[in-house]
Design an enzyme around this catalytic site. Structure first.
Site, short mmCIF file in Angstrom:
data_model
loop_
_atom_site.label_atom_id
_atom_site.label_comp_id
_atom_site.label_asym_id
_atom_site.label_seq_id
_atom_site.Cartn_x
_atom_site.Cartn_y
_atom_site.Cartn_z
N HIS A 1 15.33 42.72 -83.03
CA HIS A 1 14.16 42.38 -82.23
C HIS A 1 13.00 43.28 -82.63
O HIS A 1 13.21 44.46 -82.96
CB HIS A 1 14.45 42.55 -80.73
CG HIS A 1 13.47 41.86 -79.85
ND1 HIS A 1 12.26 42.43 -79.49
CD2 HIS A 1 13.49 40.63 -79.27
CE1 HIS A 1 11.60 41.59 -78.72
NE2 HIS A 1 12.32 40.49 -78.57
N ASP B 1 18.74 35.47 -77.84
CA ASP B 1 19.10 34.22 -78.50
C ASP B 1 20.59 34.15 -78.81
O ASP B 1 21.17 33.06 -78.87
CB ASP B 1 18.31 34.07 -79.81
CG ASP B 1 16.83 33.94 -79.58
OD1 ASP B 1 16.45 33.15 -78.72
OD2 ASP B 1 16.06 34.65 -80.25
#
Length: 390
Positions: free
Chosen positions: A266, A322
């Site tokens: 991320h 996700d």
């Protein structure tokens, strides 16, 4: 040679002030309007969180009731929108459909460019935001029926936001536990500071165009595999791995070729994404209750997280939202190409909160650039250019 005055991807560049959400990337913390995300998932509902994001405070009972009733009463879309959807290719991705259908709403529920007076008309902006949030799940669920040749299922006003969506997907009475899990997922996806799609909202909204254009632009941005489309890629990756025994070999091959492992890493978090931890807990609860449809996929996911964290964790690369959201939706029986549209349904609340915030102190976005093209040169007529070439 890189120019020190340019920040590719605008990484680390502060483009605006915002009071909507906050990330502590080092500690792995996320809050909406000051409230920790795990507290909101535990105690709140998507409807309450959406209103919190839009208005800045937790609502009182009467305001929440009015907002909830507004969402329920505006779920229907005009038949013209359904007619447009009929002519879309059924092989198209649902995000492409959603982009087109939401943009079309601006014609059937017309809102002109926002004047200075309208930008200060809070009830007017509230109403527009509420109607968009209400209709996006309807459009996604309509498409799930229509692309298989069925008539759309009429929304119900006796169900909350998450439960009604599940009902419209299948026509069956929604499982209360799964509806609660989806509600939690919507909360987790509702907002996440200035990411790519939210930045699109700021840029588009700064022109004072109508909110349908604003949200349409955000949907298009979210569709990319490096943003909202990653959760679908996660399930495809796990299905490609096929078994727990193949996980280590698969990961080592990916890392040897410096290829992306979907659902990991991320831009902001340097530790585990707090949303991933909440989703994993939900998955474990489903597993313990025997409600997983394909428990092998969950087992593969658990092994991928374990081994990928061993290999990548020291580099600050961990599972993100996700990774488990894709697996969780898959286990709920939701088709993989609907994962990102569901993300968009949830994120519409955050997008519209940022749209409202942008309008309150608006300045059109107009960044500059560092030019690295040709130096000034003289135009040469085409006949002379031909002579030089021959």
């Amino acid at each position: 040679m890189a120019d020190t005055n340019v920040a590719p991807g605008l990484e680390g560049v502060a483009a605006t002030h915002s009071s909507i959400s906050h990330i502590d990337g080092a500690a792995g913390l996320l809050s909406y309007r000051g409230y920790a995300i795990d507290d909101l998932v535990t105690h709140s509902s998507f409807e309450e969180v959406a209103l919190l994001l839009l208005d800045g405070e937790l609502p009182n009972a009467s305001d929440l009731e009015a907002f909830d009733q507004g969402l329920r009463s505006h779920r229907q879309v005009k038949y013209n929108v359904r007619e447009i959807m009929k002519f879309m290719p059924v092989t198209g991705h649902p995000m492409d459909m959603l982009h087109c259908a939401v943009a079309s709403l601006g014609m059937f529920y017309p809102q002109q460019e926002l004047s200075d007076a309208e930008r200060e008309n809070t009830p007017h902006l509230d109403a527009m935001a509420m109607r968009i949030i209400a209709r996006m799940p309807t459009i996604v669920a309509m498409w799930e029926q229509m692309r298989f040749g069925n008539d759309p299922i009429v929304p119900r006003t006796d169900l909350n936001h998450a439960a009604n969506f599940l009902y419209m997907l299948s026509g069956r009475e929604p499982n209360p536990e799964l509806a609660k899990i989806l509600d939690s997922c919507l909360i987790l996806h509702a907002e996440h500071t200035i990411n790519a799609s939210t930045f699109s909202v700021l840029v588009t909204g700064s022109t004072l165009t109508n909110p349908y254009h604003v949200i349409g632009g955000a949907i298009g941005t979210l569709a990319g595999p490096l943003h909202g489309g990653a959760n679908q890629k996660v399930v495809e990756m796990l299905e490609e791995i096929g078994s727990v025994a193949r996980v280590a070999t698969y990961l080592d091959a990916k890392m040897a070729h410096k290829e992306k492992i979907w659902g990991f890493g991320h831009r902001v978090y340097k530790t585990r994404d707090p949303r991933a931890a909440i989703l994993k807990e939900m998955m474990e609860k489903l597993a313990s209750n025997g409600q997983l449809r394909h428990s092998q996929l969950f087992e593969i996911a658990m092994e991928v997280e374990k081994l990928a964290t061993e290999r990548l964790g020291p580099k600050g690369i961990h599972a993100n939202v996700d990774f488990y959201s894709g697996v969780l939706y898959h286990e709920m029986g939701i088709k993989a190409d609907l994962f990102t549209p569901i993300f968009a349904m949830a994120r519409s609340a955050g997008w519209l909160a940022h749209w409202r915030e942008q309008l309150a102190d608006n300045r059109i976005f107009r960044p500059t650039q560092v030019y690295n093209g040709a130096s000034p040169r003289q135009y040469v007529a085409i006949d002379k250019r031909n002579q030089v070439q021959t």
